[in-house]
Write a protein that holds these residues in place. Structure first.
Motif, short mmCIF file in Angstrom:
data_model
loop_
_atom_site.label_atom_id
_atom_site.label_comp_id
_atom_site.label_asym_id
_atom_site.label_seq_id
_atom_site.Cartn_x
_atom_site.Cartn_y
_atom_site.Cartn_z
N HIS B 61 65.73 21.39 -50.98
CA HIS B 61 64.26 21.34 -51.00
C HIS B 61 63.77 21.63 -52.40
CE1 HIS B 61 64.87 22.18 -46.59
NE2 HIS B 61 64.09 21.13 -46.58
N ILE B 62 64.43 22.60 -53.04
CA ILE B 62 64.09 22.97 -54.42
C ILE B 62 65.39 23.10 -55.20
CG2 ILE B 62 63.02 24.73 -55.89
CD1 ILE B 62 61.32 25.53 -53.45
N ALA B 63 65.39 22.60 -56.42
CA ALA B 63 66.57 22.73 -57.28
C ALA B 63 66.15 23.45 -58.56
CB ALA B 63 67.16 21.37 -57.60
N VAL B 64 66.96 24.42 -58.96
CA VAL B 64 66.67 25.18 -60.18
C VAL B 64 67.76 24.88 -61.19
CG1 VAL B 64 66.31 27.47 -61.18
CG2 VAL B 64 65.66 27.03 -58.80
N MET B 65 67.38 24.48 -62.37
CA MET B 65 68.36 24.21 -63.42
C MET B 65 67.76 24.57 -64.77
SD MET B 65 68.22 20.03 -63.35
CE MET B 65 68.56 19.94 -61.60
N LYS B 66 68.58 24.51 -65.81
CA LYS B 66 68.10 24.81 -67.16
C LYS B 66 67.12 23.71 -67.57
CE LYS B 66 69.98 27.52 -70.42
NZ LYS B 66 71.35 27.95 -70.34
N LYS B 67 66.19 24.07 -68.43
CA LYS B 67 65.21 23.10 -68.89
C LYS B 67 65.91 21.90 -69.54
CE LYS B 67 60.85 22.62 -71.12
NZ LYS B 67 60.43 21.69 -70.08
N ASP B 68 65.47 20.71 -69.16
CA ASP B 68 66.00 19.44 -69.67
C ASP B 68 67.42 19.16 -69.22
OD1 ASP B 68 64.33 19.97 -72.85
OD2 ASP B 68 63.61 19.00 -71.03
N SER B 69 67.94 19.98 -68.34
CA SER B 69 69.32 19.79 -67.88
C SER B 69 69.50 18.45 -67.17
CB SER B 69 69.71 20.93 -66.93
OG SER B 69 70.99 20.72 -66.40
N LEU B 70 68.46 18.01 -66.49
CA LEU B 70 68.57 16.78 -65.70
C LEU B 70 69.03 15.60 -66.55
CD1 LEU B 70 68.07 15.69 -62.85
CD2 LEU B 70 65.75 15.16 -63.51
N THR B 71 68.52 15.52 -67.78
CA THR B 71 68.89 14.39 -68.64
C THR B 71 69.98 14.78 -69.63
OG1 THR B 71 67.03 15.03 -70.05
CG2 THR B 71 66.68 13.20 -68.52
N GLN B 72 70.10 16.04 -69.97
CA GLN B 72 71.01 16.45 -71.05
C GLN B 72 72.36 16.97 -70.57
OE1 GLN B 72 70.35 16.08 -74.30
NE2 GLN B 72 68.36 15.21 -73.85
N PHE B 73 72.43 17.42 -69.33
CA PHE B 73 73.67 18.06 -68.88
C PHE B 73 74.89 17.16 -69.00
CE2 PHE B 73 75.95 21.39 -66.78
CZ PHE B 73 76.97 20.75 -66.09
N PRO B 74 74.82 15.89 -68.60
CA PRO B 74 76.03 15.07 -68.68
C PRO B 74 76.61 14.99 -70.10
CG PRO B 74 74.40 13.97 -67.33
CD PRO B 74 73.71 15.15 -67.97
N ALA B 75 75.72 14.96 -71.12
CA ALA B 75 76.21 14.82 -72.50
C ALA B 75 76.58 16.17 -73.11
CB ALA B 75 75.15 14.14 -73.36
N LYS B 76 75.83 17.22 -72.76
CA LYS B 76 76.06 18.54 -73.38
C LYS B 76 76.12 19.61 -72.30
CE LYS B 76 73.42 17.08 -77.40
NZ LYS B 76 72.13 17.19 -78.08
N PRO B 77 77.12 19.59 -71.45
CA PRO B 77 77.14 20.52 -70.32
C PRO B 77 77.16 21.99 -70.75
CG PRO B 77 79.21 19.32 -70.50
CD PRO B 77 78.28 18.69 -71.46
N LYS B 78 77.85 22.26 -71.86
CA LYS B 78 77.99 23.65 -72.28
C LYS B 78 76.63 24.27 -72.61
CE LYS B 78 80.64 26.43 -75.54
NZ LYS B 78 81.38 26.40 -76.79
N LEU B 79 75.73 23.44 -73.17
CA LEU B 79 74.42 23.96 -73.57
C LEU B 79 73.48 24.13 -72.38
CD1 LEU B 79 73.66 21.91 -76.82
CD2 LEU B 79 74.35 24.30 -76.64
N PHE B 80 73.72 23.37 -71.31
CA PHE B 80 72.75 23.35 -70.22
C PHE B 80 73.30 23.93 -68.92
CE2 PHE B 80 69.27 21.22 -72.23
CZ PHE B 80 69.86 20.58 -73.30
#
Lengths: 242, 428
Positions: B61-80
């Protein structure tokens, strides 16, 4: 008749150039551990990527075309082993029940690929063609174009600068299949090793830089090259399984 | 003039003009049946899509993630990645809503190679908490709204991953690519990734089950493993996002707003109906909404035009009757009252008939058990119509409103004529 003579001379010249290129390549392998006796050295790989630096150390033992590479640091990597067996490469660590087949092309650290940390046998693995001769850093160098003889090698094509005087490679451009340089390497030979009573230079540093983003690079430093007796069983990957 | 008299006159007029009453009534019946069936299809599709987005596709229902993780996580997982500390902040925050939260679950994804039988294939690996995954697939909402959207094999995969901390579930297409058949369930396999330190991450597991994703693009590469196994592969304690599953979906906006305020700008809070987070659900719903609006306009338009037509004819043919009624003392307002009641009785009867007809059609269609495979489902699903009575009531009100307005318009225009004109009118 005259035309036949010209053709024969031309063909002979080409063959001569090809032989010359192969001989140069074989000689240059010597400076990077490509000899038939057992040799060991330590490698330290320092990589800078996107502003982050990380270091890894390895103990390398090489015999002819085989190599046994043991990770020494950082602590999390201790116990990891890479084995080069002919042209195949394997990875093992104590938590695995059996070794894993990996590719020499896979990234090891930064710009260094798995295949970069072992000894170099370009003469066996690559066909060489002399492209040109030029001056580089005040030395007469021959520029060879190396093309991979099989597709499980570290690189498809390499443009290789070999100094005429020392027969040592000082620069390499690692090329894509399309012939575009994606990494550039420079070699230094401050080490020495005694083989058959003769002291020969041995690589001390290989700097590999990303051709598109030069701030990303890896420096492999080679220390303490020593001739050692190595059993062939050391390179038998079956001995690694639990 | 009493209301009872007006009702009586209205009813008698309808009976007197049987043919016109029947024709008009049928137009309304068919139009309303169309609207009810459309709303039944859309309601079922909406509930199924929403439920599968939340539980089957793990959007929560709700997902919590690091800011901009949705677009950036695949390329820079360590940062996000969400670190252990950040996960604790989130858990502490969720404790404030413990009565509203059914459960929460963490997820971590990455890419790598699956190596087995001397072969290797590139894979997308999803690490999830097996017990919570089993809860998602067997959730009462899934059983009610999307029971046939999950393949049996996926449920088996969830059960098996609960039992084996190094269990691996792969898709059938991936199994074919690796020359694995069902008898190799239980066989060893190796997963290879790049850790967050840039090293080679290798883990050994066992093929425990085959699952399916329902999406062709993922069928050739999807692997599911328990979250701790994935963390081991990536050498991290972090997670990609925390999914929150609520007791009541209606609480989603308020809890999401509170989380945004409390957790601050360093986090992104997505809800199941955010286009960026849940594009398939939102995209499908947008399409259904456009389709629904188009059909409602068409059907209502057709019904209204039909009503205007027949009411106009009705009034024109009864012009002299209207003149006579006016002459004997009926005021224009009284005539309007009679026509309103006529329309009301006709439309009410038609709507009731339409509803009963729609119910019969729905029962018939559902009994046919028509199967089809829409994208995103793991197996064939039944084409089901489910009547939602609020939607039905709204449709009825719309039809009633349109037809009453049509009647008002026509009768008022005629009523404005003088009595003598009405009496002498030839009806043209």
């Amino acid at each position: 008749m005259r035309k036949m003579m010209v053709l024969v001379v031309f063909a002979f010249t080409q063959v001569s150039f090809a032989d010359f290129a192969s001989e140069l390549l074989q000689a240059s392998d010597f400076g990077r551990g490509g000899f038939k006796k057992g040799v060991s050295w330590k490698s330290k790989v320092v990589s800078v990527e996107d502003g982050e630096t990380n270091e890894r150390e390895f103990n390398v033992r090489s015999l002819d075309h085989d190599a046994y590479v043991e990770a020494l640091s950082p602590a999390r990597s201790r116990g990891e082993i890479y084995i080069f067996n002919d042209r195949n490469m394997w990875f093992y660590k104590p938590s695995l029940r059996k070794p894993l087949a990996i590719s020499p092309r896979q990234k090891l650290s930064g710009q260094a690929a798995n295949g970069d940390i072992a000894s170099t046998h370009y003469a066996r693995d690559y066909g060489a063609v002399l492209e040109r001769t030029e001056n580089l850093k005040g030395e007469k160098v021959h520029v060879l174009l190396l093309t991979a003889k099989s597709n499980n090698l570290t690189y498809d094509q390499i443009r290789y600068w070999i100094v005429d005087r020392t027969k040592l490679a000082i620069k390499a451009e690692f090329l894509t299949l399309q012939g575009k340089a994606f990494k550039i390497g420079e070699m230094e030979y401050q080490n020495q090793i005694k083989i058959d009573g003769k002291v020969v230079p041995f690589v001390s540093r290989l700097t590999v830089v990303d051709a598109q983003f030069p701030e990303n690079k890896s420096i492999i430093e080679y220390t303490a090259p020593t001739l050692v007796d190595l059993p062939s069983s050391l390179f038998n990957v079956n001995n690694l399984s639990r | 003039m009493s209301a009872r008299l007006f009702w009586l006159l209205a009813a008698k007029n309808l009976i007197r003009n049987r043919r016109r009453t029947l024709a008009t009534g049928l137009a309304v019946v068919f139009g309303y049946v169309g609207l009810v069936l459309l709303s039944a299809y859309i309601f079922r599709a909406y509930m199924s899509l929403r439920t599968s987005a939340v539980y089957l596709n793990q959007k929560a229902h709700i997902a919590v993630m690091k800011k901009d993780s949705l677009t950036q996580f695949p390329a820079k997982p360590k940062l996000f990645i969400l670190s252990s500390t950040e996960q604790k902040w989130i858990r502490d925050e969720l404790a404030l809503f413990k009565d509203q939260i059914e459960f929460s679950s963490s997820f971590l994804s990455g890419t790598g190679l699956l190596s087995m039988n001397g072969k290797a294939a590139p894979v997308s690996i999803l690490g999830l908490e097996p017990k919570e995954y089993e809860m998602m697939l067997n959730h009462p909402m899934m059983r009610k709204w999307a029971p046939d959207w999950i393949a049996r094999s996926s449920k088996t995969a969830a059960e098996e991953l609960v039992k084996d901390a190094h269990g691996i579930s792969i898709t059938n297409l991936l199994a074919q690519a690796l020359d694995i058949e069902n008898r190799d369930i239980g066989s060893d396999a190796q997963l290879v990734t790049k850790t967050f330190f840039g090293d080679l991450g290798v883990g050994e597991g066992r093929i425990r089950a085959h699952h399916t994703t329902g999406i062709m693009l993922l069928e050739e590469s999807s692997v599911i493993v328990p979250l701790p196994f994935m963390q081991e592969l990536l050498a991290t304690e972090g997670v990609e996002y925390v999914g929150i599953f609520l007791n009541d979906i209606g609480d989603t906006p308020s809890i999401a707003t509170k989380l945004r305020a409390d957790l601050g700008v360093g986090f992104d809070i997505w809800t199941y109906d955010s286009e960026s987070w849940s594009p398939m659900f939102v995209g499908n719903m947008n399409f259904l909404a456009v389709m629904a609006i188009l059909f409602v306009i068409l059907i209502l338009g057709a019904v209204t035009l039909s009503l205007v037509n027949t009411t106009t004819l009705n009034v024109l043919e009864r012009t002299r009757e209207l003149g006579t009624l006016r002459a004997i003392g009926f005021a224009p307002e009284h005539l309007l009252q009679i026509f309103r009641r006529e329309t009301f009785l006709l439309i009410s009867g038609s709507l009731l008939t339409g509803l009963l007809t729609a119910e019969l059609v729905v029962a018939f269609v559902n009994n046919l058990n028509i199967r089809f495979k829409p994208p995103g489902t793991q197996s064939d699903v039944q084409f089901l119509l489910i009547i939602h009575f609020v939607a039905v009531a709204i449709m009825a009100l719309l039809v009633m409103a349109m037809t009453m307005m049509a009647t008002e318009y026509v009768v008022r225009r005629k009523n404005s004529n003088r009595i003598i004109s009405l009496l002498t009118d030839a009806g043209g």
